[in-house]
Design a protein around this motif. Sequence first.
Motif, PDB file in Angstrom:
ATOM      1  N   ASP A  70       1.161  69.229   1.636  1.00 56.08           N
ATOM      2  CA  ASP A  70       1.714  70.423   0.998  1.00 56.08           C
ATOM      3  C   ASP A  70       3.032  70.846   1.606  1.00 56.08           C
ATOM      4  N   MET A  71       3.662  69.982   2.454  1.00 57.43           N
ATOM      5  CA  MET A  71       4.914  70.365   3.115  1.00 57.43           C
ATOM      6  C   MET A  71       6.124  69.680   2.495  1.00 57.43           C
ATOM      7  N   GLY A  72       5.947  69.092   1.344  1.00 53.33           N
ATOM      8  CA  GLY A  72       7.076  68.413   0.739  1.00 53.33           C
ATOM      9  C   GLY A  72       6.990  66.931   0.989  1.00 53.33           C
ATOM     10  N   PRO A  73       7.881  66.141   0.340  1.00 57.93           N
ATOM     11  CA  PRO A  73       7.841  64.689   0.495  1.00 57.93           C
ATOM     12  C   PRO A  73       8.167  64.260   1.926  1.00 57.93           C
ATOM     13  N   LEU A  74       7.400  63.282   2.408  1.00 57.28           N
ATOM     14  CA  LEU A  74       7.611  62.732   3.753  1.00 57.28           C
ATOM     15  C   LEU A  74       7.405  61.229   3.676  1.00 57.28           C
ATOM     16  N   HIS A 125       7.356  70.858  13.941  1.00 60.37           N
ATOM     17  CA  HIS A 125       6.752  71.342  12.692  1.00 60.37           C
ATOM     18  C   HIS A 125       7.792  71.557  11.590  1.00 60.37           C
ATOM     19  N   ALA A 126       9.018  71.884  11.946  1.00 56.14           N
ATOM     20  CA  ALA A 126      10.066  72.160  10.963  1.00 56.14           C
ATOM     21  C   ALA A 126      10.380  70.940  10.112  1.00 56.14           C
ATOM     22  N   GLN A 127      10.176  69.689  10.725  1.00 56.15           N
ATOM     23  CA  GLN A 127      10.488  68.483   9.978  1.00 56.15           C
ATOM     24  C   GLN A 127       9.477  68.257   8.870  1.00 56.15           C
ATOM     25  N   PHE A 128       8.223  68.734   9.063  1.00 53.70           N
ATOM     26  CA  PHE A 128       7.204  68.555   8.016  1.00 53.70           C
ATOM     27  C   PHE A 128       7.341  69.613   6.933  1.00 53.70           C
ATOM     28  N   VAL A 129       7.669  70.843   7.327  1.00 56.45           N
ATOM     29  CA  VAL A 129       7.832  71.916   6.356  1.00 56.45           C
ATOM     30  C   VAL A 129       9.145  71.762   5.588  1.00 56.45           C
ATOM     31  N   GLY A 130      10.200  71.339   6.265  1.00 53.17           N
ATOM     32  CA  GLY A 130      11.512  71.177   5.654  1.00 53.17           C
ATOM     33  C   GLY A 130      12.547  72.003   6.377  1.00 53.17           C
ATOM     34  N   LYS A 131      13.697  71.391   6.572  1.00 49.86           N
ATOM     35  CA  LYS A 131      14.778  72.099   7.226  1.00 49.86           C
ATOM     36  C   LYS A 131      15.325  73.178   6.297  1.00 49.86           C
ATOM     37  N   PRO A 132      15.919  74.224   6.846  1.00 47.31           N
ATOM     38  CA  PRO A 132      16.484  75.294   5.995  1.00 47.31           C
ATOM     39  C   PRO A 132      17.489  74.773   4.972  1.00 47.31           C
ATOM     40  N   ALA A 133      18.291  73.795   5.320  1.00 44.10           N
ATOM     41  CA  ALA A 133      19.272  73.236   4.381  1.00 44.10           C
ATOM     42  C   ALA A 133      18.579  72.556   3.212  1.00 44.10           C
ATOM     43  N   ASP A 134      17.471  71.812   3.546  1.00 45.02           N
ATOM     44  CA  ASP A 134      16.726  71.133   2.471  1.00 45.02           C
ATOM     45  C   ASP A 134      16.083  72.147   1.537  1.00 45.02           C
ATOM     46  N   VAL A 135      15.509  73.190   2.130  1.00 47.81           N
ATOM     47  CA  VAL A 135      14.885  74.231   1.307  1.00 47.81           C
ATOM     48  C   VAL A 135      15.923  74.896   0.396  1.00 47.81           C
ATOM     49  N   ALA A 136      17.098  75.161   0.945  1.00 46.07           N
ATOM     50  CA  ALA A 136      18.160  75.775   0.158  1.00 46.07           C
ATOM     51  C   ALA A 136      18.591  74.872  -0.988  1.00 46.07           C
ATOM     52  N   ARG A 137      18.684  73.543  -0.674  1.00 49.52           N
ATOM     53  CA  ARG A 137      19.064  72.603  -1.724  1.00 49.52           C
ATOM     54  C   ARG A 137      18.018  72.542  -2.826  1.00 49.52           C
ATOM     55  N   ARG A 138      16.739  72.546  -2.402  1.00 48.86           N
ATOM     56  CA  ARG A 138      15.671  72.519  -3.408  1.00 48.86           C
ATOM     57  C   ARG A 138      15.713  73.774  -4.282  1.00 48.86           C
ATOM     58  N   ASN A 139      15.929  74.909  -3.669  1.00 42.68           N
ATOM     59  CA  ASN A 139      16.013  76.152  -4.439  1.00 42.68           C
ATOM     60  C   ASN A 139      17.193  76.131  -5.413  1.00 42.68           C
ATOM     61  N   LEU A 140      18.324  75.575  -4.935  1.00 42.05           N
ATOM     62  CA  LEU A 140      19.503  75.486  -5.780  1.00 42.05           C
ATOM     63  C   LEU A 140      19.269  74.569  -6.970  1.00 42.05           C
ATOM     64  N   ARG A 141      18.590  73.418  -6.685  1.00 42.67           N
ATOM     65  CA  ARG A 141      18.276  72.505  -7.788  1.00 42.67           C
ATOM     66  C   ARG A 141      17.359  73.170  -8.809  1.00 42.67           C
ATOM     67  N   GLU A 142      16.389  73.929  -8.321  1.00 38.77           N
ATOM     68  CA  GLU A 142      15.454  74.610  -9.218  1.00 38.77           C
ATOM     69  C   GLU A 142      16.190  75.643 -10.084  1.00 38.77           C
ATOM     70  N   LYS A 143      17.120  76.384  -9.459  1.00 44.15           N
ATOM     71  CA  LYS A 143      17.894  77.363 -10.229  1.00 44.15           C
ATOM     72  C   LYS A 143      18.744  76.673 -11.289  1.00 44.15           C
ATOM     73  N   ARG A 144      19.340  75.508 -10.909  1.00 47.60           N
ATOM     74  CA  ARG A 144      20.145  74.764 -11.876  1.00 47.60           C
ATOM     75  C   ARG A 144      19.301  74.275 -13.045  1.00 47.60           C
ATOM     76  N   ARG A 145      18.087  73.791 -12.735  1.00 46.44           N
ATOM     77  CA  ARG A 145      17.194  73.337 -13.810  1.00 46.44           C
ATOM     78  C   ARG A 145      16.849  74.489 -14.750  1.00 46.44           C
ATOM     79  N   GLN A 146      16.533  75.656 -14.188  1.00 46.36           N
ATOM     80  CA  GLN A 146      16.202  76.811 -15.019  1.00 46.36           C
ATOM     81  C   GLN A 146      17.390  77.246 -15.879  1.00 46.36           C
ATOM     82  N   LYS A 147      18.580  77.230 -15.268  1.00 41.21           N
ATOM     83  CA  LYS A 147      19.775  77.605 -16.005  1.00 41.21           C
ATOM     84  C   LYS A 147      20.046  76.640 -17.144  1.00 41.21           C
ATOM     85  N   ARG A 148      19.893  75.334 -16.861  1.00 39.71           N
ATOM     86  CA  ARG A 148      20.117  74.319 -17.898  1.00 39.71           C
ATOM     87  C   ARG A 148      19.105  74.459 -19.029  1.00 39.71           C
ATOM     88  N   ALA A 149      17.860  74.736 -18.660  1.00 43.11           N
ATOM     89  CA  ALA A 149      16.823  74.907 -19.685  1.00 43.11           C
ATOM     90  C   ALA A 149      17.129  76.098 -20.586  1.00 43.11           C
TER      91      ALA A 149
END
Length: 656
Positions: A70-74, A125-149
């Motif tokens: 549940d911590m993202g792809p590894l 533990h941060a490597q399994f949960v995700g670094k802040p930059a990765d989380v930010a990128r994922r959030n940005l991608r999700e916002k872009r997908r919603q905007k495109r939809a």
Amino acid sequence: MAMKRGVSGSGIQRNKGGGSRFPLAILIFVAVLVPLVFFVGRGLHTTDRDDLPTGPRRQVIDVVTASTSDMGPLSLDVFKKNNLSASWKIIGAETPVVDPSENQAAAVVRKEAPKSKKENSPVDHAQFVGKPADVARRNLREKRRQKRASELEKQDDEAVIKLENAAIERSKSVDSAVLGKYSIWRKENENDNSDSTVRLMRDQMIMARVYLSIARMKNKVNLYQLLEARLKESQRALGEASTDADLHHSAPERIKSMGQVLSKVKEELYDCKLVTGKLRAMLQSADEQVRSLKKQSTFLSQLAAKTIPNAIHCLSMRLTIEYYLLPLEKRKFPKSENLEDPNLYHYALFSDNVLAASVVVNSTVTNAKDSSKHVFHLVTDKLNFGAMNMWFLLNPPGKATIHVENVDEFKWLNSSYCPVLRQLESAAMKEYYFKAGHPTTLSSGASNLKYRNPKYLSMLNHLRFYLPQVYPKLDKILFLDDDIVVQKDLAGLWSVDLHGKVNGAVETCGESFHRFDKYLNFTNPHIARNFDPNACGWAYGMNIFDLKEWKKKDITGIYHKWQNMNEDRVLWKLGTLPPGLITFYGLTHSLEKSWHVLGLGYNPSIDRAEIDNAAVIHYNGNMKPWLELAMTRYRSYWTKYIKYDHPFVRTCNLSE
């Protein structure tokens, strides 16, 4: 063996002072530590391959994967890169001591997430949960997908709105006039949802044909046969029905069966690209059929406008027989002295339709305040001359005067004097109208079919340009078409001041229609140089002519000049309105519109009040009131002046 001895020695030394604990230490050593060290060491050091190992190491990876799912792809590469296995290397005294009270899996989990800085593992533990930059990128991608939809959804909505608006605009250009009994005023069509079931069945049949084609393409024999059977059943149930009330009683069952088959077929055959392509092809085919049917409809309506119904033909034949059985002394009309009296109200009526002419005369006399002052000059052809005479001999127009003439007896009206008659006799005109191999339908390419109507070839239609020659003793005359109905006394037209003009007529143009450029060819220099394309047109059908001014301005000579120039039909097509507009250009006085209301032969939306207030109503167009395709809402204005109780009318089955 050196590793075993080192471990054994340390164990013996720790238990020298232990007394009775020595057997217990030996038992723990033999039962737990030795197998664990042996198998873990072999499992972690026997291979450096990239593929997943088996044994204890596989168990470790499974536990790590399960606990971090549940911590993202590894990836396994990241797992190896962080040297998770390095902490399990057992070299000499660095071997970790495992608490025997904990099981092996719990020890592995503790190794995965070390809490002590002394433990040799760079993975946190941060490597399994995700670094802040990765989380930010994922959030940005999700916002872009919603905007495109949301953008795509908005584009779809805009596309739908555009299609709807385009459909509305196309519907405005569709001719809403419906012929005959299929009138927009039928009671059964007042309910907007009266054909909902019919439309559902048609939609089902369309989709069945789409899937039928796809089933044939994909060689689905069973589905093809099933669809074909249901399609035939639906076609039989639908038949010729246009409303739900006309449907066969089996229609609901057929709709249900077809719906089940379509649902089944959709699961097996649905392909968005294929279905879209088939529907597009069907739409294009339907559009071509509509164009073809529209051409056929135009052709048939023009053909119907040319014909005379059997009942009227029957009436004409019976009247003709009766006329020629009369003695010569009984064939004359009374009050012939009124025919040349300029102080009376004279009418010119040129027609080959007995029933239509009777309505014009009857309606005029009925609404006249003093019918004794009205004189009717009726001209017909040789074929209908006997019938016209006999009808008015049997049905005299009250106190009014009437006279019937035969146009074929006008010896002065010949090809040497009349240009249009000479043109009609020319070889080119005969080829255009009568050559056997010439296309005679719109679908085969013939143009301007309405100009092939016999009335345009008849001199009765062109006689209006020779009124002073026909009636040399008269000063004014009111010209009437045979497709009009008079509703008021017309005596006031003789007192209208034409201000030196020759023709008094009602204008027919509005802001942008029925102007000169609609009737004349302004690409021709003769037309462009002499006439204004925006000049307003006027109506033939009820015209008051000043015959004195006509003679002064030589109107017939002007007509001859332009008719000679149009021998090749380069200035206008055949007809009398275009040459009339040219001949009387600048010589026409505009009358009040209430004198003459037009359009009852083609326009279904004329205001009732406008019709009721009109002095003359005109059935110009193809839907003449004596034809079956007449518009029913206007027909009663015409039929009320027919004598249906007349013996000949009853015999010929003429009815309202």
